[in-house]
Write a protein that holds these residues in place. Structure first.
Motif, short mmCIF file in Angstrom:
data_model
loop_
_atom_site.label_atom_id
_atom_site.label_comp_id
_atom_site.label_asym_id
_atom_site.label_seq_id
_atom_site.Cartn_x
_atom_site.Cartn_y
_atom_site.Cartn_z
N GLY A 42 50.99 46.72 35.68
CA GLY A 42 50.37 45.29 35.86
C GLY A 42 49.38 45.03 36.45
N VAL A 43 48.73 44.01 36.66
CA VAL A 43 47.40 43.73 37.04
C VAL A 43 47.33 43.70 38.54
N LEU A 44 46.49 44.47 38.96
CA LEU A 44 46.03 44.68 40.35
C LEU A 44 45.91 43.39 40.82
N GLN A 45 46.61 42.73 41.92
CA GLN A 45 46.27 41.37 42.44
C GLN A 45 45.47 41.26 43.72
N SER A 46 45.88 42.39 44.48
CA SER A 46 45.11 42.29 45.57
C SER A 46 44.91 43.64 46.42
N ILE A 47 43.88 43.84 46.98
CA ILE A 47 43.57 44.99 47.89
C ILE A 47 43.64 44.47 49.56
N ASN A 48 44.62 45.08 50.14
CA ASN A 48 44.61 44.79 51.45
C ASN A 48 44.45 45.59 52.75
N TYR A 49 43.65 46.08 52.35
CA TYR A 49 42.93 47.09 53.61
C TYR A 49 41.49 47.28 53.31
N LYS A 50 40.75 47.41 54.47
CA LYS A 50 39.28 48.04 54.44
C LYS A 50 39.34 49.68 54.21
N ASP A 51 38.24 49.86 53.38
CA ASP A 51 37.96 51.10 52.84
C ASP A 51 37.81 52.02 54.06
#
Length: 399
Positions: free
Chosen positions: A85-94
């Motif tokens: 699928g398509v990555l919809q969101s990144i929910n953390y800070k590197d």
């Protein structure tokens, strides 16, 4: 002048030969007189050289095994996309610390939610079919008992009921698969840890041909320390454990102390938790691992560290200054002065360092006089003038 006649000196009235004889006699008399007035010379050897000697320090010590090791993460997991699928969101800070269960990535959840709804609807239809088939089967059983229908009709009803139940089981399995895939759309932290920089961007297609790595999460508290023990030390430690009646499980629970290369002493405390069951034949070493609390995350995976494992207490260890030790092809030695003040070379087995002193495992007695200064003047087999000194006890070990 004719032969046989002497020449007469005009002044002395004697011949030349007589005068020469008189001179020779006078010289001899003067020489003897001169020799008689001088003392006879004799060699006086120099005094024996002075060297500082001291008896070994007797002190209770803790015997340690010392090694160099590496820190390793307690857990380290690559976070991957298990659905396409398509990555919809990144929910953390590197690089941030996250708690177990925190959602880190979201992958196109709507599509998989619809698939789950579809599977649940199919399951509901299958359940309805089972109820209908079950009711029909019961009616046919009753009719057969009254001989109102044939046995063939009952067999058909039984088959229909069984097929409906099988379809229901298939629908239930499809629902569970849809639930699992829908759960995979949210990539969560499997444990408390620090997450690396993300390796994909929002909007990117992931999991198309194979699982796509999204990031890595590392658990730093607690943390592992791995190191190797050579075969000789393994035998020595196991023999000591046997003498003290320690079991294998107790041996793997020994305390462990760790220090970084820039730290003094061994400030990080933990315990052993694993020892390999076999010795590596190619290296002759045993792999050992310890675990330490690391709440402040001072220790990072990959560090080179100094490792110290206490395994015995010795009440009357002998210690001498480390600078008093010498070495040759036969091993380590010290110079000692015997009762006749003659220097002797003593072969010794050395142990660990305590401050500026070295533990002597064997080869010395408590009353031996060890040369601690003036080593270049102390030659084995020759006498010396020993100057008795006292060795300062080593400071307590750094914590």
């Amino acid at each position: 002048m004719k032969p046989g006649h002497s020449r007469v000196c005009a002044k002395s009235g004697g011949t030349i030969s007589q005068r020469a004889d008189i001179h020779r006699i006078s010289f001899v008399i003067f020489a003897f007189a001169a020799l008689g007035g001088c003392e006879q010379n004799s060699f006086v050897p120099p005094p024996p050289p002075k060297v500082d000697v001291a008896a070994p320090v007797q002190k209770a010590i803790t015997r340690y095994f010392v090694a160099t090791g590496n820190t390793a993460p307690f857990n380290s997991v690559d976070l991957v996309a298990r659905v396409q699928g398509v990555l919809q969101s990144i929910n953390y800070k590197d690089g941030s610390l996250v708690k177990q269960g925190t959602t880190l990535f979201t992958i196109e959840p709507d599509t998989y939610k619809l698939k789950l709804d579809q599977a649940q609807a199919a399951e509901a239809g299958a359940q309805a079919s089972v109820k209908q088939a079950e009711a029909d089967y019961k009616r046919q059983v009753d009719l057969v008992a009254r001989q109102a229908v044939s046995q063939a009709t009952l067999d058909t009803s039984t088959s229909t009921r069984d097929n409906a139940q099988a379809n229901l089981q298939q629908a239930q399995a499809n629902t569970k698969i849809a639930e699992v895939n829908y759960g995979y759309t949210n990539v969560a932290a499997p444990f408390d840890g620090i997450v690396s920089a993300h390796l994909v961007s929002v909007g990117e297609l992931v999991g198309a041909a194979s699982p796509t790595q999204l990031a890595t999460i590392v658990q730093l508290d607690p943390i592992y320390v791995t190191f190797n023990v050579n075969e000789q030390d393994v035998l020595r430690i196991r023999a000591e454990a046997k003498r003290r009646g320690m079991t294998s499980s107790e041996l793997t629970q020994l305390p462990i102390e760790v220090g970084l290369q820039t730290e003094n002493g061994f400030p990080h405390k933990g315990k052993l938790d694993y020892a390999a069951p076999t010795v590596n034949q190619s290296t002759g070493t045993l792999a050992v691992r310890g675990v330490l609390p690391n709440a402040d995350r001072i220790l990072l995976p990959g560090y080179y560290v100094r490792v110290r494992v206490p395994f015995d207490q010795q009440q009357d260890a002998l210690l001498v200054p480390d600078i008093a030790l010498g070495s040759d092809q036969g091993g380590r030695y010290v110079l000692a002065v015997n009762a006749d003040n003659v220097v002797e070379q003593r072969k010794v087995q050395i142990g660990q360092v305590e401050g500026e002193l070295r533990v002597i495992e064997s080869g010395l007695k408590p009353d031996d006089r060890v040369v601690i200064a003036g080593l270049l003047r102390a030659i084995p087999g020759q006498k010396v003038d020993p100057q008795l000194q006292k060795i300062d006890a080593p400071p307590p070990p750094a914590k």
